[in-house]
Design a protein around this motif. Structure first.
Motif, mmCIF file in Angstrom:
data_model
loop_
_atom_site.group_PDB
_atom_site.id
_atom_site.type_symbol
_atom_site.label_atom_id
_atom_site.label_comp_id
_atom_site.label_asym_id
_atom_site.label_seq_id
_atom_site.Cartn_x
_atom_site.Cartn_y
_atom_site.Cartn_z
ATOM 1 N N PHE A 32 36.371 40.181 28.413
ATOM 2 C CA PHE A 32 35.867 40.181 29.845
ATOM 3 C C PHE A 32 36.829 39.479 30.457
ATOM 4 O O PHE A 32 37.199 39.901 31.833
ATOM 5 C CB PHE A 32 34.619 39.330 29.787
ATOM 6 C CG PHE A 32 33.929 39.178 31.390
ATOM 7 C CD1 PHE A 32 33.186 40.450 31.635
ATOM 8 C CD2 PHE A 32 34.263 38.083 32.015
ATOM 9 C CE1 PHE A 32 32.845 40.229 33.036
ATOM 10 C CE2 PHE A 32 33.696 38.094 33.602
ATOM 11 C CZ PHE A 32 33.273 39.006 33.830
ATOM 12 N N ILE A 33 37.306 38.162 30.170
ATOM 13 C CA ILE A 33 38.304 37.541 31.018
ATOM 14 C C ILE A 33 39.567 38.255 31.286
ATOM 15 O O ILE A 33 40.182 38.593 32.343
ATOM 16 C CB ILE A 33 38.725 36.266 30.350
ATOM 17 C CG1 ILE A 33 37.412 35.211 30.685
ATOM 18 C CG2 ILE A 33 39.952 35.363 31.075
ATOM 19 C CD1 ILE A 33 37.601 34.155 29.482
ATOM 20 N N TYR A 36 39.032 41.305 33.576
ATOM 21 C CA TYR A 36 39.108 40.791 34.945
ATOM 22 C C TYR A 36 40.240 40.606 35.487
ATOM 23 O O TYR A 36 40.424 40.961 36.681
ATOM 24 C CB TYR A 36 37.995 39.629 34.795
ATOM 25 C CG TYR A 36 37.576 39.248 36.246
ATOM 26 C CD1 TYR A 36 36.340 39.923 36.778
ATOM 27 C CD2 TYR A 36 38.287 38.381 37.028
ATOM 28 C CE1 TYR A 36 35.884 39.418 38.095
ATOM 29 C CE2 TYR A 36 38.014 37.981 38.356
ATOM 30 C CZ TYR A 36 36.737 38.649 38.780
ATOM 31 O OH TYR A 36 36.309 38.277 39.997
ATOM 32 N N TYR A 40 41.491 42.633 38.515
ATOM 33 C CA TYR A 40 41.793 41.733 39.723
ATOM 34 C C TYR A 40 43.258 42.196 40.487
ATOM 35 O O TYR A 40 43.364 42.119 41.544
ATOM 36 C CB TYR A 40 41.539 40.233 39.561
ATOM 37 C CG TYR A 40 41.889 39.340 40.956
ATOM 38 C CD1 TYR A 40 40.773 39.434 41.954
ATOM 39 C CD2 TYR A 40 42.970 38.748 40.796
ATOM 40 C CE1 TYR A 40 41.346 38.348 42.818
ATOM 41 C CE2 TYR A 40 43.353 37.805 42.009
ATOM 42 C CZ TYR A 40 42.447 37.696 42.912
ATOM 43 O OH TYR A 40 42.733 37.086 44.069
ATOM 44 N N LEU A 46 38.012 43.062 43.799
ATOM 45 C CA LEU A 46 36.710 42.604 42.697
ATOM 46 C C LEU A 46 36.396 41.209 43.044
ATOM 47 O O LEU A 46 35.110 41.070 42.265
ATOM 48 C CB LEU A 46 37.734 42.703 41.355
ATOM 49 C CG LEU A 46 36.917 42.536 39.923
ATOM 50 C CD1 LEU A 46 35.845 43.371 40.063
ATOM 51 C CD2 LEU A 46 37.838 42.248 38.918
ATOM 52 N N ASN A 47 37.098 40.497 43.427
ATOM 53 C CA ASN A 47 36.482 39.008 43.703
ATOM 54 C C ASN A 47 35.751 39.017 44.785
ATOM 55 O O ASN A 47 35.967 37.608 45.612
ATOM 56 C CB ASN A 47 37.761 38.158 43.432
ATOM 57 C CG ASN A 47 37.372 36.552 43.058
ATOM 58 O OD1 ASN A 47 36.137 36.453 42.528
ATOM 59 N ND2 ASN A 47 38.037 35.546 43.541
ATOM 60 N N SER A 51 31.259 42.943 45.072
ATOM 61 C CA SER A 51 31.757 43.570 43.717
ATOM 62 C C SER A 51 30.882 43.025 42.588
ATOM 63 O O SER A 51 30.636 43.666 41.795
ATOM 64 C CB SER A 51 33.032 43.334 43.591
ATOM 65 O OG SER A 51 33.886 44.217 44.399
ATOM 66 N N TRP A 52 30.704 41.628 42.722
ATOM 67 C CA TRP A 52 29.943 40.948 41.705
ATOM 68 C C TRP A 52 28.447 41.303 41.757
ATOM 69 O O TRP A 52 27.861 41.429 40.732
ATOM 70 C CB TRP A 52 30.137 39.354 41.934
ATOM 71 C CG TRP A 52 31.060 38.941 40.918
ATOM 72 C CD1 TRP A 52 32.373 38.587 41.639
ATOM 73 C CD2 TRP A 52 31.136 38.574 39.784
ATOM 74 N NE1 TRP A 52 33.247 37.990 40.607
ATOM 75 C CE2 TRP A 52 32.500 37.948 39.443
ATOM 76 C CE3 TRP A 52 30.327 38.616 38.974
ATOM 77 C CZ2 TRP A 52 32.884 37.681 38.053
ATOM 78 C CZ3 TRP A 52 30.415 38.213 37.621
ATOM 79 C CH2 TRP A 52 31.887 37.653 37.200
ATOM 80 N N LEU A 55 28.541 44.606 39.866
ATOM 81 C CA LEU A 55 28.639 44.213 38.428
ATOM 82 C C LEU A 55 27.754 43.961 37.963
ATOM 83 O O LEU A 55 27.283 44.309 36.713
ATOM 84 C CB LEU A 55 29.885 43.175 38.339
ATOM 85 C CG LEU A 55 30.468 43.078 37.285
ATOM 86 C CD1 LEU A 55 31.834 42.395 37.014
ATOM 87 C CD2 LEU A 55 29.550 42.106 36.085
ATOM 88 N N LEU A 291 31.733 45.307 34.537
ATOM 89 C CA LEU A 291 33.074 45.307 35.208
ATOM 90 C C LEU A 291 33.859 46.383 34.992
ATOM 91 O O LEU A 291 34.639 46.846 35.793
ATOM 92 C CB LEU A 291 33.648 44.038 33.973
ATOM 93 C CG LEU A 291 35.314 43.709 34.439
ATOM 94 C CD1 LEU A 291 35.481 43.368 35.987
ATOM 95 C CD2 LEU A 291 35.716 42.739 33.557
ATOM 96 N N GLY A 295 35.419 47.889 38.214
ATOM 97 C CA GLY A 295 36.823 47.592 38.125
ATOM 98 C C GLY A 295 37.191 49.170 38.198
ATOM 99 O O GLY A 295 38.417 49.258 38.983
#
Length: 331
Positions: A32-33, A36, A40, A46-47, A51-52, A55, A291, A295
């Motif tokens: 996930f990280i 992301y 990004y 995305l941030n 967007s969240w 998600l 995501l 994304g």
């Protein structure tokens, strides 16, 4: 000196392997990280809060079903009927409300219809000894056929204003939709059940070794039937949430849900062999699915690539888990 270095490497490898065996959800978290950061870099939008929100909403749609599919996987069973039950729940609720039923009664009846599918799946699997893969695949097609016959293949729509409690099902608090709040709540509840109750121990015991579970007094049949009922019940409930959010549901809307929910559970660290799995892993895996969707959308990648990336990710994480932990997803 070389021997000492070799011993140190072996000890480190053992420690990492042992740690990952106990915390396979970390593989999903690392994925996930990593994803992301990549998305990004492609598009910083995305941030953002919007967007969240998207998600989390996408994660919730399949995540609710995946929570209970995970419990079934841990117990050593499958449920491929969740997609058809998802449609059954949403369509039956919409049809009943449109026919003049009290919305509360319509909700109760729709959930009962959904749960009955779980009862049938459970009884056929545990008493007739039909593998759950075949049982739920059969009930899925049978149910889809009945839905198509009943609706003629047309979608069912609803007006939110016809349901007095619609806000509980599809309203929003700040930027979070009720769908997301239901997912978070159910994730907490299933986590507590699995990790802090006797029933949770029975689930692990059932999937680990049926004979051993019987030996210590676990009612394996009852455990499995309850899990089939919960899987179907909340698949139907998820369909109702979908109907109330989009105000329409199609007979083929749950077509990809069974394998997607299964993929989420497996990505989260629940192998197909049973006896292992964690709810927190399923939650992280659902976030990965969300995501990927958001994304790829922000990266302006055609939507049909979404499922392709899910498949690639599933194979990649399965490979990493096997290499680092030595545990296969299936034997």
């Amino acid at each position: 000196a070389k021997q000492e270095i070799k011993s140190a490497k072996q000890e480190t490898t053992f420690t990492v392997s042992y740690f990952l065996k106990r915390h396979q959800e970390l593989t999903a978290l690392i994925a996930f990280i990593g994803l992301y950061i990549i998305f990004y870099y492609i598009n910083p939008l995305l941030n953002t809060v919007d967007s969240w929100s998207s998600l989390l909403l996408t994660a919730s749609e399949d995540g609710i079903v995946a929570l209970f599919v995970t419990l079934l996987l841990i117990a050593g069973e499958f449920d491929l009927s969740v997609g058809s039950v998802f449609v059954l729940g949403g369509m039956s609720f919409g049809i009943l409300v449109n026919s003049g039923f009290n919305p509360a009664v319509a909700l109760a009846l729709s959930l009962i219809f959904s749960a009955l599918v779980g009862v049938v799946n459970g009884i056929i699997t545990v008493y007739l000894n039909v593998p759950s893969f075949m049982t739920t695949l059969g009930t899925s097609y049978a149910l889809l056929g009945l839905i198509l016959i009943t609706t003629g293949g047309f979608p069912v729509s609803i007006y939110r204003s016809s349901v007095p409690f619609w806000y509980i099902l599809s309203g929003s608090i700040a930027t979070l939709n009720a769908w997301t709040l239901w997912f978070i709540s159910l994730a907490i509840i299933t986590y507590i059940i699995l990790e802090h109750t006797r029933f949770g121990n029975h689930i692990f015991a059932t999937g680990g070794s049926v004979r051993s579970a019987y030996a210590v007094g676990v009612n394996v049949r009852l455990v499995k039937i309850i899990l089939f009922i919960l899987s179907a019940l909340f698949a139907g409930f998820d369909g109702i949430l979908s109907l109330m959010y989009f105000t329409s549901i199609s007979p083929v809307e749950g077509e990809t849900m069974p394998l997607l929910a299964l993929a989420i559970a497996v990505i989260g660290g629940a192998p197909l062999t049973g006896g292992v799995g964690k709810i927190q892993g399923t939650v992280v895996a659902a976030l990965i699915i969300g995501l990927l969707y958001v994304g790829l959308t922000l990266a302006k990648v055609p939507s049909y690539w979404y499922i392709t990336f899910v498949g690639i990710l599933l194979v990649a994480i399965a490979f990493v888990n096997q290499k680092l932990t030595g545990r296969k997803l299936i034997e």
